[in-house]
Design a protein around this motif. Structure first.
Motif, PDB file in Angstrom:
ATOM      1  N   GLU A 259       6.365  22.081  27.367  1.00  0.00           N
ATOM      2  CA  GLU A 259       5.723  23.369  27.107  1.00  0.00           C
ATOM      3  C   GLU A 259       4.409  23.484  27.874  1.00  0.00           C
ATOM      4  O   GLU A 259       4.099  24.528  28.460  1.00  0.00           O
ATOM      5  CB  GLU A 259       5.466  23.565  25.620  1.00  0.00           C
ATOM      6  N   ALA A 260       3.619  22.398  27.883  1.00  0.00           N
ATOM      7  CA  ALA A 260       2.342  22.432  28.598  1.00  0.00           C
ATOM      8  C   ALA A 260       2.560  22.657  30.093  1.00  0.00           C
ATOM      9  O   ALA A 260       1.836  23.436  30.733  1.00  0.00           O
ATOM     10  CB  ALA A 260       1.578  21.130  28.360  1.00  0.00           C
ATOM     11  N   MET A 261       3.573  21.990  30.663  1.00  0.00           N
ATOM     12  CA  MET A 261       3.844  22.169  32.093  1.00  0.00           C
ATOM     13  C   MET A 261       4.298  23.593  32.402  1.00  0.00           C
ATOM     14  O   MET A 261       3.914  24.182  33.412  1.00  0.00           O
ATOM     15  CB  MET A 261       4.895  21.157  32.569  1.00  0.00           C
ATOM     16  N   LEU A 262       5.113  24.169  31.513  1.00  0.00           N
ATOM     17  CA  LEU A 262       5.557  25.546  31.718  1.00  0.00           C
ATOM     18  C   LEU A 262       4.366  26.504  31.688  1.00  0.00           C
ATOM     19  O   LEU A 262       4.239  27.391  32.540  1.00  0.00           O
ATOM     20  CB  LEU A 262       6.576  25.937  30.647  1.00  0.00           C
TER      21      LEU A 262
ATOM     22  N   ASP B 282      17.250  25.780  27.177  1.00  0.00           N
ATOM     23  CA  ASP B 282      17.636  25.426  28.545  1.00  0.00           C
ATOM     24  C   ASP B 282      16.871  24.243  29.135  1.00  0.00           C
ATOM     25  O   ASP B 282      17.287  23.691  30.151  1.00  0.00           O
ATOM     26  CB  ASP B 282      17.437  26.633  29.473  1.00  0.00           C
ATOM     27  N   GLY B 283      15.725  23.886  28.547  1.00  0.00           N
ATOM     28  CA  GLY B 283      14.909  22.825  29.118  1.00  0.00           C
ATOM     29  C   GLY B 283      13.954  23.356  30.176  1.00  0.00           C
ATOM     30  O   GLY B 283      14.049  24.509  30.619  1.00  0.00           O
ATOM     31  N   LEU B 284      13.029  22.496  30.599  1.00  0.00           N
ATOM     32  CA  LEU B 284      11.970  22.910  31.517  1.00  0.00           C
ATOM     33  C   LEU B 284      12.503  23.346  32.878  1.00  0.00           C
ATOM     34  O   LEU B 284      12.088  24.373  33.419  1.00  0.00           O
ATOM     35  CB  LEU B 284      10.968  21.761  31.697  1.00  0.00           C
ATOM     36  N   ILE B 285      13.422  22.580  33.458  1.00  0.00           N
ATOM     37  CA  ILE B 285      13.877  22.870  34.826  1.00  0.00           C
ATOM     38  C   ILE B 285      14.560  24.231  34.905  1.00  0.00           C
ATOM     39  O   ILE B 285      14.218  25.072  35.741  1.00  0.00           O
ATOM     40  CB  ILE B 285      14.819  21.757  35.321  1.00  0.00           C
ATOM     41  N   ALA B 286      15.514  24.483  34.004  1.00  0.00           N
ATOM     42  CA  ALA B 286      16.242  25.752  34.036  1.00  0.00           C
ATOM     43  C   ALA B 286      15.319  26.927  33.733  1.00  0.00           C
ATOM     44  O   ALA B 286      15.444  28.004  34.330  1.00  0.00           O
ATOM     45  CB  ALA B 286      17.402  25.715  33.045  1.00  0.00           C
ATOM     46  N   THR B 287      14.388  26.735  32.788  1.00  0.00           N
ATOM     47  CA  THR B 287      13.471  27.817  32.431  1.00  0.00           C
ATOM     48  C   THR B 287      12.560  28.160  33.598  1.00  0.00           C
ATOM     49  O   THR B 287      12.351  29.336  33.925  1.00  0.00           O
ATOM     50  CB  THR B 287      12.626  27.416  31.205  1.00  0.00           C
ATOM     51  N   LEU B 288      12.018  27.134  34.252  1.00  0.00           N
ATOM     52  CA  LEU B 288      11.173  27.371  35.419  1.00  0.00           C
ATOM     53  C   LEU B 288      11.959  28.063  36.531  1.00  0.00           C
ATOM     54  O   LEU B 288      11.473  29.013  37.151  1.00  0.00           O
ATOM     55  CB  LEU B 288      10.614  26.038  35.943  1.00  0.00           C
ATOM     56  N   ARG B 289      13.161  27.579  36.781  1.00  0.00           N
ATOM     57  CA  ARG B 289      13.967  28.155  37.869  1.00  0.00           C
ATOM     58  C   ARG B 289      14.235  29.640  37.609  1.00  0.00           C
ATOM     59  O   ARG B 289      14.102  30.476  38.511  1.00  0.00           O
ATOM     60  CB  ARG B 289      15.286  27.393  38.005  1.00  0.00           C
ATOM     61  N   THR B 290      14.594  29.978  36.370  1.00  0.00           N
ATOM     62  CA  THR B 290      14.876  31.374  36.038  1.00  0.00           C
ATOM     63  C   THR B 290      13.644  32.243  36.207  1.00  0.00           C
ATOM     64  O   THR B 290      13.691  33.327  36.811  1.00  0.00           O
ATOM     65  CB  THR B 290      15.399  31.483  34.596  1.00  0.00           C
ATOM     66  N   GLN B 291      12.500  31.781  35.679  1.00  0.00           N
ATOM     67  CA  GLN B 291      11.283  32.576  35.761  1.00  0.00           C
ATOM     68  C   GLN B 291      10.828  32.750  37.214  1.00  0.00           C
ATOM     69  O   GLN B 291      10.342  33.815  37.605  1.00  0.00           O
ATOM     70  CB  GLN B 291      10.179  31.946  34.914  1.00  0.00           C
TER      71      GLN B 291
END
Length: 381
Positions: A290-293, A253-262
């Motif tokens: 990955e580091a930002m997540l 999903d990429g960083l943006i979608a993963t962050l939004r979901t979490q």
């Protein structure tokens, strides 16, 4: 019904296609609500998924701004009309919801609603949600409801397909969770076997070097060189394992979608309001994402577990060719120097290491009583 036959059929088709396009539960819920409001020309729409404790596990609205939603307060409980639909599992069409004997009021910031259409979303005999519409945008009959029987029939069709889409999304998420769990278990076993062997060899070689220091310095030097080689190999094993442990959702999903979901999950799970805003960044190199997540996860953990914050805000913005992640809270704050001197790092060392490891920079601003802001900047590709 406010739509002609052709436009109505086209609108229903578009709504059903939109629902089937999404796999994430939250996205499916939002699409159902937005489609229902648009199809039936209502001012407000909402969908609640009940939990097992008299509340709602998820509650999605359309037609209400973020500021209005925040002012309304906590998610509603299962009472009044909402409870009736979940319990009795039948449609409700009312001329004025406020005059119904089951109506129990709403918060002061809640928008005024009159005519009302609601019905359960069912998976077989189980009620898995309830869909509500309010304030039909049309002239209303004297003392009657703006929503017609045709509207109710259309919403019933939509709810039937919503049940399928919601069930499929839940099965997809569960399947992905199981896949991730199985993969992590496999990697844990491999990591344990490989690194344990290296560390055992490292320990024996170090003991041999210690025994030789006094009586055979030359051989001791050789053993110490072997220790260095084993340590380097162990580090390589760990590094390879960490690469394999890159979150599956991040790849898909990429960083943006993963962050939004979490963040949506955290917002539902905690009493603090957790929000996410993103300002048009492009994809970053995989290691930086990955580091930002990981930094966001650590900072969110600190804010939600230790700060007592009422609001935690996560933002991700473009900065030059790179991006900047910011996690800020309105909690109790702390004195960074005092935390370091006390030997408590709150994950700050790990966050700095992750940031510097991808060419980034981490800054921490906090003081007692004034909240905390953690900012991570990466250079991009």
């Amino acid at each position: 019904m406010s739509h002609g036959p052709r436009s109505g059929l086209s609108a229903v088709s578009s709504a059903l296609l939109a629902m089937s396009r999404h796999l994430e539960v939250r996205d499916v819920l939002k699409t159902i609500v937005a489609s229902a409001r648009e199809l039936l020309d209502a001012e407000y729409a909402a969908l609640g998924v009940p939990d097992d404790h008299g509340g709602f596990a998820q509650f999605v609205v359309d037609g209400v701004s973020d500021a209005q939603w925040k002012a309304i307060g906590p998610l509603p409980r299962q009472h009044g009309i909402l409870a009736a639909m979940l319990r009795e599992a039948k449609p409700e069409r009312l001329g004025d919801v406020r005059k119904d004997p089951r109506f129990e009021g709403w918060p002061s910031a809640h928008p005024e609603m009159s005519d009302f259409l609601g019905l359960p979303i069912r998976d077989g005999d189980e009620v898995i949600g309830a869909l509500f519409l309010a304030n039909k945008k049309c002239p209303k009959p004297q003392g009657g409801c703006g929503f017609t029987m045709e509207d109710e029939e259309l919403l019933t069709i939509l709810a039937q397909h919503a049940a399928i889409a919601l069930t499929n999304a839940r099965l997809y998420e569960r399947s992905r969770e199981l896949t991730i769990a199985e993969e992590r278990s496999r990697l844990a076993h491999e990591l344990h076997d490989a690194v344990s062997q290296k560390l055992f060899s490292l320990r024996l070689t170090a003991q041999a070097a210690a025994a030789l220091v006094d009586r055979d310095p030359s051989r001791a030097k050789g053993e110490l060189q072997h220790v260095a080689e084993l340590a380097a190999e162990a580090a390589d094993e760990l590094r390879a394992a960490v690469v394999e442990l890159r979150p599956a959702a991040l790849d898909e999903d990429g960083l943006i979608a993963t962050l939004r979901t979490q963040i949506q999950v955290l917002d539902r799970a905690h009493s603090a309001r957790v929000t996410f805003d993103c300002g048009g960044i492009r994809a970053l190199p995989a290691a930086q994402e990955e580091a930002m997540l990981r930094v966001a996860q650590e900072a969110l953990h600190n804010a939600l577990r230790h700060s007592g914050a009422e609001h935690v805000r996560v933002t991700l913005d473009k900065r030059g060719p790179g991006a900047v992640l910011r996690v800020s809270d309105d909690g109790c704050g702390f004195e960074p120097k005092a935390v370091r001197h006390a030997g408590r790092h709150l994950g700050l060392v790990s966050m700095r290491d992750r940031s510097s490891g991808v060419g980034g920079r981490l800054t921490v601003e906090s003081e007692p009583g004034k909240g905390t802001t953690i900012e991570m900047e990466v250079p991009g590709g």
